[in-house]
Design an enzyme around this catalytic site. Structure first.
Site, PDB file in Angstrom:
ATOM      1  N   SER A   1       0.826  -1.221   0.108  1.00 20.91           N
ATOM      2  CA  SER A   1      -0.095   0.065  -0.052  1.00 20.91           C
ATOM      3  C   SER A   1       0.721   1.107   0.113  1.00 20.91           C
ATOM      4  O   SER A   1       0.475   2.478  -0.202  1.00 20.91           O
ATOM      5  CB  SER A   1      -0.938   0.059   1.321  1.00 20.91           C
ATOM      6  OG  SER A   1      -0.201  -0.199   2.301  1.00 20.91           O
TER       7      SER A   1
ATOM      8  N   LYS B   1       4.856 -11.361   3.276  1.00 20.19           N
ATOM      9  CA  LYS B   1       3.446 -11.452   3.093  1.00 20.19           C
ATOM     10  C   LYS B   1       3.114 -11.585   1.444  1.00 20.19           C
ATOM     11  O   LYS B   1       3.808 -10.962   0.661  1.00 20.19           O
ATOM     12  CB  LYS B   1       2.548 -10.604   3.557  1.00 20.19           C
ATOM     13  CG  LYS B   1       0.853 -10.780   3.223  1.00 20.19           C
ATOM     14  CD  LYS B   1       0.061  -9.780   3.950  1.00 20.19           C
ATOM     15  CE  LYS B   1       0.087  -8.152   3.659  1.00 20.19           C
ATOM     16  NZ  LYS B   1      -0.534  -8.296   2.300  1.00 20.19           N
TER      17      LYS B   1
ATOM     18  N   GLU C   1      -9.169  -9.810   3.646  1.00 18.00           N
ATOM     19  CA  GLU C   1      -9.613  -8.396   3.454  1.00 18.00           C
ATOM     20  C   GLU C   1     -11.079  -8.362   2.743  1.00 18.00           C
ATOM     21  O   GLU C   1     -11.385  -9.148   1.833  1.00 18.00           O
ATOM     22  CB  GLU C   1      -8.448  -7.954   2.356  1.00 18.00           C
ATOM     23  CG  GLU C   1      -8.824  -6.463   2.057  1.00 18.00           C
ATOM     24  CD  GLU C   1      -7.545  -5.605   1.669  1.00 18.00           C
ATOM     25  OE1 GLU C   1      -6.531  -6.261   1.526  1.00 18.00           O
ATOM     26  OE2 GLU C   1      -7.821  -4.478   1.046  1.00 18.00           O
TER      27      GLU C   1
HETATM   28  O1  KIV Z   1      -0.452  -3.603   1.608  1.00 20.30           O
HETATM   29  C1  KIV Z   1      -1.187  -3.388   2.791  1.00 20.30           C
HETATM   30  O2  KIV Z   1      -1.096  -2.354   3.458  1.00 20.30           O
HETATM   31  C2  KIV Z   1      -1.688  -4.589   2.998  1.00 20.30           C
HETATM   32  C3  KIV Z   1      -2.753  -4.548   4.184  1.00 20.30           C
HETATM   33  C4  KIV Z   1      -3.288  -3.522   4.536  1.00 20.30           C
HETATM   34  C5  KIV Z   1      -3.376  -5.900   4.783  1.00 20.30           C
HETATM   35  O3  KIV Z   1      -1.659  -5.418   2.668  1.00 20.30           O
END
Ligand code: KIV
Length: 275
Positions: free
Chosen positions: A50, A118, A186
């Site tokens: 993000s 992740k 999500e």
């Molecule tokens: O990129 C991100 O910020 C995320 C989350 C908020 C789960 O993947």
């Protein structure tokens, strides 16, 4: 363990052990000062992709690169000693093959000090998750709305409605069996998040997935009111720092223009006064 009492950073197994207990607390961070603010309060801090939208003004997360993640990851690591750091694998860095995913995950961990990566995807990423975990890379999975796939998901829609619930439950099981230590859900309806959380043995971390999850995550700039381009329903603003920042910048500009800043206390004399 209470997050406020953390003295050392948890490991992925410690997060796994929190399943069904005190909810797991997490936020995103992209810079050292922001990481310092949440160190020891959050159980883990995610360097999310993000960052592309929040700090770089990109229209989606698709333009985020390994270089961007490495730079922000290293910055966040310098601000953390008591929270675990997880780093997102950017779009295009892991989907091709388990070997590609290993190469890039290892580089992110080596160059940033992250304790885990992740990646987005359920059943179709299970082989890759198994490949990574067997080779020493702890993996947090991310299912439901996976923003790197907005072009095939048809936008930022709630996932798991209209007969999709079965697939999402399969996804949750697949990433669990593949060895993920945790899974982000999500934009998933509350009842489905509850069923998944009860069905699997690893913690679920919700973002727009209700209080039924084992933990929660938000984008820090959203909850501080710093990112205001749009506000998803699942975001709660705990502060309005964007408004306060703009007001402060306006006061500064006014004072510069009317010459009340800098004042004498911000100004140096020719000679330092004698003590
Ligand atoms: O990129 C991100 O910020 C995320 C989350 C908020 C789960 O993947």
């Amino acid at each position: 363990m209470s997050a406020t009492a953390r003295k050392t950073a948890p490991m992925p197994d410690d997060i796994l052990a929190m399943k069904g207990g005190t909810p797991i607390v997490s936020l995103t961070a992209y810079t050292t000062p922001m990481a310092e603010l949440m160190d020891g309060i959050c159980d883990f801090v995610l360097v999310g992709d993000s960052v592309g939208m929040v700090l770089h003004g990109l229209p989606s997360t698709l333009g985020v690169t390994m270089e961007m993640m490495t730079l922000h990851g290293a910055a966040v690591a310098r601000g953390l000693t008591k929270s675990m750091m997880v780093i997102d694998m950017p779009f295009g860095s892991y989907e091709e093959s388990p070997a590609q995913a290993f190469r890039n995950a290892a580089a992110l961990m080596r160059d940033t000090g992250a304790g885990a990566v992740k990646l987005e995807g359920g059943t179709h990423m299970a082989d890759t998750i198994a490949f990574l975990t067997a080779r020493g890379i702890p993996v947090m999975a991310h299912i439901g709305l996976t923003p790197q796939s907005i072009n095939t998901l048809g936008g930022y829609k709630v996932q798991g409605r209209d007969g999709q619930a079965k697939q999402l439950k399969h996804d949750a099981k697949a990433v669990t069996e593949a060895g993920a230590f945790c899974v982000v859900l999500e934009k998933v309806p509350a009842n489905l998040a509850d069923r998944i959380t009860k069905d699997i043995s690893i913690p679920t971390i919700g973002i727009g997935a209700s209080v039924n999850c084992d933990g929660q995550i938000l984008v820090v700039d959203d909850m501080l009111g710093l990112f205001t381009a749009f506000k998803p329903k699942f975001v709660k603003r705990y502060a309005t720092l964007g408004d306060e920042g703009r007001a402060a910048i306006q006061s500064y500009a006014d004072e510069v223009r009317n010459r009340s800043f800098p004042a004498p206390e911000h100004t140096f004399a020719d000679k330092a006064p004698k003590k």
